[in-house]
Design a protein around this motif. Structure first.
Motif, short mmCIF file in Angstrom:
data_model
loop_
_atom_site.label_atom_id
_atom_site.label_comp_id
_atom_site.label_asym_id
_atom_site.label_seq_id
_atom_site.Cartn_x
_atom_site.Cartn_y
_atom_site.Cartn_z
N SER A 3 3.36 -2.50 0.24
CA SER A 3 3.26 -1.55 -0.45
C SER A 3 3.26 -1.78 -1.72
CB SER A 3 4.57 -0.28 -0.12
OG SER A 3 5.73 -0.91 -0.23
N ASP A 4 2.10 -0.73 -2.54
CA ASP A 4 2.56 -1.45 -4.11
C ASP A 4 3.76 -0.50 -4.71
OD1 ASP A 4 1.64 -2.58 -7.00
OD2 ASP A 4 -0.03 -0.83 -6.80
N ILE A 5 4.19 -1.70 -5.76
CA ILE A 5 5.44 -0.37 -6.47
C ILE A 5 5.31 -0.73 -7.83
CG2 ILE A 5 8.48 -0.69 -5.69
CD1 ILE A 5 8.53 -1.43 -3.78
N ARG A 6 5.16 0.64 -7.92
CA ARG A 6 4.95 0.78 -10.39
C ARG A 6 6.04 1.07 -10.37
NH1 ARG A 6 0.31 -2.70 -11.40
NH2 ARG A 6 -0.49 -2.60 -9.79
N ILE A 7 6.98 0.64 -11.15
CA ILE A 7 8.30 1.38 -12.02
C ILE A 7 8.48 1.49 -13.48
CG2 ILE A 7 10.87 0.49 -12.42
CD1 ILE A 7 9.82 1.13 -9.13
N GLY A 8 8.21 2.69 -14.34
CA GLY A 8 7.96 2.77 -15.26
C GLY A 8 8.39 3.60 -16.64
N THR A 206 4.59 13.55 1.32
CA THR A 206 3.91 14.66 1.80
C THR A 206 2.41 13.91 1.40
OG1 THR A 206 3.66 15.68 -0.44
CG2 THR A 206 4.45 17.29 1.18
N ALA A 207 2.09 12.54 1.30
CA ALA A 207 0.66 11.75 1.20
C ALA A 207 1.25 9.96 1.60
CB ALA A 207 0.86 11.87 -0.32
N ASP A 208 0.49 9.34 1.41
CA ASP A 208 0.80 7.81 1.70
C ASP A 208 0.80 7.39 0.14
OD1 ASP A 208 -1.51 7.93 -0.10
OD2 ASP A 208 -2.69 6.55 1.46
N GLN A 242 9.10 2.03 2.82
CA GLN A 242 8.32 1.36 4.51
C GLN A 242 8.27 3.08 5.41
OE1 GLN A 242 11.70 -0.89 6.06
NE2 GLN A 242 12.15 -1.05 4.11
N GLY A 243 8.42 4.02 4.65
CA GLY A 243 7.51 4.73 5.91
C GLY A 243 9.14 5.82 5.95
N ARG A 244 9.93 5.36 5.42
CA ARG A 244 11.35 5.36 6.39
C ARG A 244 11.96 6.78 4.92
NH1 ARG A 244 15.18 0.93 7.46
NH2 ARG A 244 15.57 2.15 7.98
N GLN A 245 12.71 7.40 5.93
CA GLN A 245 13.31 8.46 4.72
C GLN A 245 14.56 7.91 4.93
OE1 GLN A 245 13.12 10.43 2.37
NE2 GLN A 245 11.79 12.63 3.44
N PRO A 246 15.37 8.52 3.54
CA PRO A 246 16.85 7.90 4.18
C PRO A 246 17.71 8.96 4.75
CG PRO A 246 16.81 8.06 1.96
CD PRO A 246 14.81 8.60 2.15
N ARG A 260 5.27 6.09 8.46
CA ARG A 260 4.45 5.71 8.13
C ARG A 260 4.94 4.20 7.93
NH1 ARG A 260 -0.90 7.85 6.41
NH2 ARG A 260 -1.12 5.92 5.60
N ASN A 261 3.92 2.72 7.99
CA ASN A 261 4.10 1.62 8.55
C ASN A 261 4.33 1.65 6.57
OD1 ASN A 261 3.81 0.97 10.92
ND2 ASN A 261 2.13 0.63 10.26
N ALA A 262 3.96 1.82 5.99
CA ALA A 262 4.40 1.68 4.25
C ALA A 262 3.60 3.00 2.80
CB ALA A 262 3.11 0.40 4.13
N ARG A 263 4.21 2.89 2.30
CA ARG A 263 3.63 3.70 1.19
C ARG A 263 3.96 2.79 -0.25
NH1 ARG A 263 5.51 7.81 4.54
NH2 ARG A 263 4.63 9.55 4.88
N ASP A 264 2.75 3.67 -0.96
CA ASP A 264 3.15 2.75 -2.32
C ASP A 264 4.15 3.63 -3.15
OD1 ASP A 264 0.87 0.86 -1.76
OD2 ASP A 264 -0.60 2.31 -2.41
N ILE A 265 4.84 3.02 -3.52
CA ILE A 265 5.56 3.86 -5.25
C ILE A 265 5.05 3.65 -6.27
CG2 ILE A 265 8.04 3.95 -5.40
CD1 ILE A 265 7.76 4.08 -2.74
N TYR A 266 5.16 4.98 -6.64
CA TYR A 266 5.63 4.96 -8.49
C TYR A 266 6.38 6.07 -9.04
CZ TYR A 266 0.86 4.33 -6.99
OH TYR A 266 -1.03 3.71 -6.62
N CYS A 267 7.02 5.31 -9.90
CA CYS A 267 8.05 5.63 -10.74
C CYS A 267 8.46 5.55 -12.14
CB CYS A 267 9.34 5.04 -9.93
SG CYS A 267 11.13 5.34 -10.81
N TYR A 268 9.08 6.60 -12.60
CA TYR A 268 8.58 6.88 -13.97
C TYR A 268 10.05 7.14 -14.65
CZ TYR A 268 3.80 6.28 -12.96
OH TYR A 268 2.53 4.75 -12.85
#
Length: 305
Positions: A3-8, A206-208, A242-246, A260-268
């Motif tokens: 997954s691509d993890i973006r933090i900003g 709800t998305a990838d 990882q496609g998992r939930q707490p 899912r196997n992987a999800r990208d993350i965008y966190c602002y």
């Protein structure tokens, strides 16, 4: 697939940041260049208040590193003023305004709705159907723009470019499984919004990709995140990618189906009032092991008390 993890941060032009996060004497024109080397993504929020220009988007593209990603906050004219009614031309104007000048640095588009906007199943589904999933669909949409937007290159939109959309809601009427099902059907992300308890906090996937907006956990827009709070976000992001939930996820709709196997993350981080956002974003990047590749000036990233 990793997954691509973006933090900003949400936006970068804030007067209180000057001489604090931004080095003393740094010109305003260089602020984006500095910020984009301290975090690996920024949410453009000027687009929320007014349509930007192709020249401005092109300038932002040039100011940041090649592997940087922007997200874009869609116009409030569509979400807050028109409130999703008669939006064909406003949508076309937005997609004709030049955002594709960001090229491969274009990330998700954020659609934020006001607290007074209540869920209307039919209206919202019609809106989701109008959101283009790729450049080809965006080009078809842009053709319906106002004549003033039809500049020489307004249809210079790569057809193969994928578009992602995220929705942030602030009204309890959206807390229904029907809404979650709509988003999943259209592959639109539901924003995980931390708002110090003021508005709904939801973690349905709800998305990838997962889109987070951290406005402050104690005081809206101003409180910083403690090391404990940042560690909590680090652990949640690690699960989501990882496609998992707490186990304690706040869900509208009960779990079901395969992850899912992987999800990208965008966190602002949007807790900018007391100059906390850039420092919190940097600390989270460090906790996730993503800060080593950034060309930040160490002495300017130690944070304030």
């Amino acid at each position: 697939m990793s997954s691509d993890i973006r933090i900003g941060i949400s936006g970068w032009r804030y007067a209180p940041w000057r001489g604090d996060f931004y080095p003393k004497g740094l010109t305003h024109k260089r602020e984006l260049a500095f910020a984009s080397r301290a975090v690996n993504s920024i949410e453009i929020n000027g687009s929320f208040y007014a349509l930007q220009t192709p020249q401005r988007y092109a300038g932002w593209y040039a100011d940041v590193p090649d592997d940087f990603v922007f997200s874009i906050k869609a116009p409030r004219y569509i979400t807050h003023i028109r409130r999703l009614h008669a939006i064909e031309e406003p949508l076309a104007n937005f997609f004709a305004s030049g955002l594709f000048q960001l090229k491969h640095k274009l990330g998700p588009i954020l659609w934020q709705f006001p607290p007074s906007f209540a869920f209307d199943e039919t209206l919202f589904d019609e809106f989701l159907q109008q959101l283009p999933a790729d450049g080809a669909a965006a080009k078809r949409c842009a053709r319906h723009c106002d004549a003033r937007m039809a500049t020489d290159d307004y249809l210079a939109i790569p057809g193969e470019q994928r578009l992602r959309h995220a929705v942030e809601i602030r009204n309890d009427s959206f807390l229904t499984p029907i809404f979650v099902e709509q988003l999943r059907r259209h592959k639109v992300a539901l924003v995980v919004a931390d708002t110090a308890g003021k508005w709904p906090y939801i973690e349905d996937l709800t998305a990838d990709f997962v889109y987070l907006r951290l406005h402050g956990d104690k005081k809206l827009y101003s409180s910083g995140y403690s090391e404990t709070a940042l560690q909590r976000w680090c652990e949640r992001i690690d699960l989501w990618r990882q496609g998992r939930q707490p186990d304690d996820a706040h869900l509208i709709k009960e779990r079901g189906g395969k992850g899912r196997n992987a999800r990208d993350i965008y966190c602002y981080f949007d807790n900018d009032v007391k100059v906390r956002a850039p420092y919190d974003a940097r600390r989270l990047l460090e906790k996730l092991g993503l800060a080593d590749t950034l060309d930040a000036v160490p002495g300017q990233l130690q944070g304030a008390a």
